[in-house]
Motif scaffolding. Structure first.
Motif, PDB file in Angstrom:
ATOM      1  N   SER A 181       0.834  -1.197   0.000  1.00 56.31           N
ATOM      2  CA  SER A 181       0.000   0.000   0.000  1.00 56.31           C
ATOM      3  C   SER A 181       0.873   1.254   0.000  1.00 56.31           C
ATOM      4  O   SER A 181       0.595   2.220  -0.730  1.00 56.31           O
ATOM      5  N   PHE A 182       1.930   1.226   0.782  1.00 55.56           N
ATOM      6  CA  PHE A 182       2.867   2.352   0.802  1.00 55.56           C
ATOM      7  C   PHE A 182       3.476   2.564  -0.582  1.00 55.56           C
ATOM      8  O   PHE A 182       3.549   3.704  -1.078  1.00 55.56           O
ATOM      9  N   LEU A 183       3.925   1.487  -1.220  1.00 58.44           N
ATOM     10  CA  LEU A 183       4.561   1.612  -2.525  1.00 58.44           C
ATOM     11  C   LEU A 183       3.591   2.133  -3.574  1.00 58.44           C
ATOM     12  O   LEU A 183       3.960   2.943  -4.434  1.00 58.44           O
ATOM     13  N   ARG A 184       2.348   1.710  -3.502  1.00 57.56           N
ATOM     14  CA  ARG A 184       1.361   2.154  -4.495  1.00 57.56           C
ATOM     15  C   ARG A 184       0.975   3.617  -4.313  1.00 57.56           C
ATOM     16  O   ARG A 184       0.669   4.311  -5.281  1.00 57.56           O
ATOM     17  N   THR A 185       0.997   4.095  -3.068  1.00 60.00           N
ATOM     18  CA  THR A 185       0.445   5.429  -2.798  1.00 60.00           C
ATOM     19  C   THR A 185       1.487   6.491  -2.477  1.00 60.00           C
ATOM     20  O   THR A 185       1.205   7.682  -2.639  1.00 60.00           O
ATOM     21  N   GLU A 186       2.697   6.082  -2.039  1.00 63.48           N
ATOM     22  CA  GLU A 186       3.654   7.090  -1.577  1.00 63.48           C
ATOM     23  C   GLU A 186       4.987   7.080  -2.321  1.00 63.48           C
ATOM     24  O   GLU A 186       5.935   7.741  -1.888  1.00 63.48           O
ATOM     25  N   THR A 187       5.082   6.317  -3.412  1.00 69.63           N
ATOM     26  CA  THR A 187       6.298   6.377  -4.220  1.00 69.63           C
ATOM     27  C   THR A 187       5.948   6.958  -5.589  1.00 69.63           C
ATOM     28  O   THR A 187       4.790   6.924  -6.016  1.00 69.63           O
ATOM     29  N   PRO A 188       6.920   7.510  -6.305  1.00 73.90           N
ATOM     30  CA  PRO A 188       6.622   8.321  -7.487  1.00 73.90           C
ATOM     31  C   PRO A 188       5.753   7.656  -8.550  1.00 73.90           C
ATOM     32  O   PRO A 188       4.895   8.311  -9.141  1.00 73.90           O
ATOM     33  N   HIS A 189       5.931   6.366  -8.789  1.00 75.61           N
ATOM     34  CA  HIS A 189       5.193   5.727  -9.882  1.00 75.61           C
ATOM     35  C   HIS A 189       4.279   4.606  -9.394  1.00 75.61           C
ATOM     36  O   HIS A 189       3.660   3.932 -10.219  1.00 75.61           O
ATOM     37  N   GLY A 190       4.206   4.425  -8.084  1.00 76.33           N
ATOM     38  CA  GLY A 190       3.271   3.461  -7.515  1.00 76.33           C
ATOM     39  C   GLY A 190       3.527   2.021  -7.927  1.00 76.33           C
ATOM     40  O   GLY A 190       2.579   1.230  -8.056  1.00 76.33           O
ATOM     41  N   ILE A 191       4.789   1.661  -8.126  1.00 76.91           N
ATOM     42  CA  ILE A 191       5.117   0.317  -8.609  1.00 76.91           C
ATOM     43  C   ILE A 191       5.241  -0.641  -7.428  1.00 76.91           C
ATOM     44  O   ILE A 191       6.065  -0.422  -6.529  1.00 76.91           O
TER      45      ILE A 191
END
Length: 742
Positions: free
Chosen positions: A75-85
């Motif tokens: 969830s963090f990667l999808r919502t809080e990183t530049p490309h949501g990968i």
């Protein structure tokens, strides 16, 4: 996500974001007090991350807790990183999901002893369900290396010494994991299983040309089965470390084979280019060498890629297009694995436990263990009667952890928790008239050894069951050092500690004795076999291993056959069967033949072979043939038989092994029943690489040998190969077989 959209995504990404996709973070880096920490994540993976690793091993969390943490990370990667990968989340699974509260099945060398690839597929699918339950979409399995040197501590992780058998099981495991939606990783490319001196990471005892006709076959089979990832080996090939070997990782794997997936490093394998091999002046240069050679992802954590690789690009040490190539491969693998769909990255914590410790899982683990056991010899003592009184002795008679293999962190003795491991003592106590237990001695010599107690127990029993062998596992995970596993190599192959003394003393009582070898390492124990009335190789049978051992001792036909040759002594090595005639000579004081040959295994039933033959007298170099053999169970009970088809090619310009396995079929046959096996074998199964490195089927004569092992021939026929040399695209790893009953 389609290929063009992947290209568009990569074009939009910053250099930092692209390089982040080539890196890995250990889950412990993102945890605080066992829970996901957004603050740590913002500090460590703000640009995103390629993979999250060691999730079960390092977190120590049970499946429900871990599934929740993994869901938070994604969830963090999808919502809080530049490309949501999303990240690939992975864990080991060589003998089951490698969590501290996981489940275990027979280690690979035992599973291969079943000679039942369909069983391996079923086991791998069940393991894949457990991986998926905690949120993993990738695993570092299977080991496709050939297990050629038993001194090597990791030989237990292989499917044995033979390319055809190993290829069949590699294919089955890749397929089973894929059936559950988990990406397999073939390792270790290539030569890790034949290290010089049996020392982990040492150079292989064959050149790349020789390995093309042996070691590489299981990797090719795994790729053809759909494996999307390959791991580079620690060793050198042709003097070049595999992690910097462009000829191997790009020239052979990608350009010749057409592999389009990802190549990952072994743990800290890139660092070794600088720190150990010295072929790179520093870790930045090591990262550059690795990515240029064809490494796409660094494991187990980012060290030589990351900021170092970003700096190398900006300094002009490596072109950014090389990074683009690697990140495109990795994102494509993520897309093909479905990671951009929520269903593949959203774990369901409330259902995670459903894949673990179920009746179905335990039943499968028991069946797999039972079919993996090999009855090496039996003077008539087995099967035992349930009315017997049994002395159960030896260091592995009641040590649950010792039934589990390398890269297993769950066990009855594990302080972090674990699973219920059924030991031989516990299983026999429920099945026979009486059990007297005495430890006798440890794996290693110890002041607490009490062999006299074991002798006393044996003297008062109808039969003694001695469970001896080794102790496998990651050394840092153990309270005492193991005798096998990664970086636990041995210079001798006898029973360690005082176990041979234990066997000698128990045998001297005159009480009939069964020796059960609980060891992932093929042991050289002619003295033990000589003193025993029956000997069983149980390997590392997993959580239901004790129950499986009891099943076999009390009359269930195991049906297992050796996937390796068991030596008489270390001085015989190499003793594997795939050698040419001149390499199989005798010694002055020692026989040249192994103690037990590849493919050996006894049965409680008896079988007669007939009708061995082929329809054709000759076949084209680009044709195919059919070999037929009939087997009848002439006993008054059901049993398992493994029909083995070997071939010897004579007349070519390349020296070939005296015989090579080209087909096999495991048969469960009722008393008095008959089965006929038809082997459909293309001539391409006899292909070999010529002096120019090209695959070729040469004309000549092919001897087809049917046997119960590599040394036990039950029939033979010959066929002439006619025509010009044929050049197939690849060599099939074995003949297809069909079974006719009656």
């Amino acid at each position: 996500m389609t290929a063009p959209s992947i290209d568009d995504l990569v074009a939009e990404m910053s250099l930092d974001a692209k390089v982040a996709q080539l890196g890995t973070v250990r889950i412990g880096t993102l945890l605080e007090d066992g829970a996901f920490s957004p603050e740590r994540a913002r500090a460590e993976i703000s640009h995103g991350i390629g993979r999250v690793t060691r999730v079960g091993r390092e977190s120590g969390l049970d499946p429900t807790e871990l599934a929740g943490v993994v869901a938070d990370i994604q969830s963090f990667l999808r919502t809080e990183t530049p490309h949501g990968i999303p990240a690939f989340v992975r864990e080991e699974s060589l003998c089951g999901y490698a969590g501290r509260r996981g489940a275990t099945v027979p280690q690979a060398i035992g599973l291969a002893s079943s000679w039942d690839p369909e069983l391996a597929r079923e086991v791998a699918a069940a393991v894949g369900e457990q991986l998926r339950a905690v949120g993993c979409q990738a695993t570092l399995s299977p080991v496709a290396d050939l297990g050629v040197d038993p001194r090597w501590g990791r030989i237990e992780e292989t499917f044995g010494e033979d390319p055809a058998l190993s290829a069949a099981f590699t294919e089955a495991v890749v397929t089973g994991l894929g059936d559950s939606g988990v990406d397999a990783t073939l390792k270790h490319f290539v030569g890790h299983g034949r290290p010089a001196g049996g020392r982990n990471r040492a150079r292989p005892t064959a050149c790349l040309g020789e390995m093309c006709d042996a070691d590489l076959l299981p990797f090719r089979a795994g790729i053809n089965a759909g494996a999307p990832s390959v791991m580079a080996a620690y060793n050198t090939v042709g003097g070049v470390p595999c992690h910097a070997n462009g000829e191997l990782l790009t020239g052979l794997l990608r350009e010749e084979w057409g592999f389009e997936g990802t190549v990952v490093s072994d743990g800290r394998g890139i660092e070794m280019l600088a720190d150990d091999y010295g072929v790179a002046p520093d870790r930045t240069a090591a990262g550059v060498q690795a990515i240029e050679a064809g490494i796409d992802v660094e494991l187990p954590e980012t060290e030589c890629f990351g900021d170092r690789l970003v700096g190398a690009v900006r300094d002009g040490q490596v072109d950014e297009s090389t990074v683009d190539r690697a990140v495109t491969r990795h994102i494509r693998q993520k897309a093909e694995a479905g990671l951009f769909g929520a269903a593949r990255t959203t774990a369901e914590p409330e259902r995670a436990d459903e894949a673990f410790e179920t009746d179905a899982v335990r039943s499968l683990a028991r069946r797999a263990a039972r079919r993996s056991l090999v009855l090496l010899e039996n003077d008539g003592l087995l099967p035992l009667s349930a009315s017997s009184t049994v002395a159960v002795v030896g260091p592995n008679a009641d040590a649950g952890r010792n039934l589990l293999g390398n890269y297993s962190y769950a066990g009855a003795e594990n302080e972090a928790g674990g699973i219920d491991v059924v030991t031989p003592r516990a299983a026999l106590r429920e099945r026979v008239a009486g059990v007297e237990y005495a430890h006798g001695c440890g794996i290693r010599a110890d002041p607490g050894d009490d062999i006299e107690a074991a002798v006393a127990a044996a003297r008062d029993a109808d039969v003694a069951v001695a469970c001896v062998g080794g102790q496998s596992g990651i050394d840092v995970e153990r309270d005492s050092p193991g005798t096998a596993g990664e970086a636990l190599d041995r210079a001798e192959l006898g029973l360690p500690g005082r176990q041979s003394e234990l066997i000698e003393r128990v045998a001297a009582t005159g009480t009939p004795m069964v020796v059960v070898l609980v060891s992932g390492r093929p042991l050289a124990v002619p003295d033990v076999v000589e003193r025993a009335d029956a000997t069983v190789a149980a390997w590392l049978p997993g959580q239901e291993g004790g129950a499986a051992i009891a099943d076999v001792l009390l009359g269930t036909d195991p049906g297992g056959r050796l996937p390796v040759s068991l030596p008489r002594s270390v001085g015989q090595l190499p003793v594997h069967y795939r050698q040419d005639d001149l390499s199989r000579g005798e010694y002055v004081f020692t026989e040249g033949a192994p103690l037990f040959p590849f493919g050996h295994g006894e049965s409680y039933a008896a079988f007669e072979y007939s009708g061995v033959g082929v329809e054709q007298e000759e076949v084209g170099t680009d044709g195919s043939l059919t070999a037929t053999v009939s087997v009848e169970n002439v006993a008054d009970r059901a049993g398992s038989e493994v029909v083995q088809l070997y071939a010897r090619h004579r007349g070519g310009r390349t020296v070939r092994p005296e015989r090579e396995l080209v087909g096999f079929e495991r048969l469960d046959i009722d008393a008095g029943a008959r089965a006929t096996v038809d082997f459909e074998m293309p001539s391409a199964a006899l292909a070999v690489h010529d002096r120019e490195g090209r695959l070729v089927v040469e004309p000549g004569t092919v001897d087809l040998i049917v046997g119960r092992s590599a040394a036990d021939t039950r029939g033979r026929a010959s066929v002439d190969l006619r025509g010009e040399p044929a050049r197939p695209d690849r060599r099939p790893h074995r003949a297809e077989s069909t079974v006719r009953r009656g």
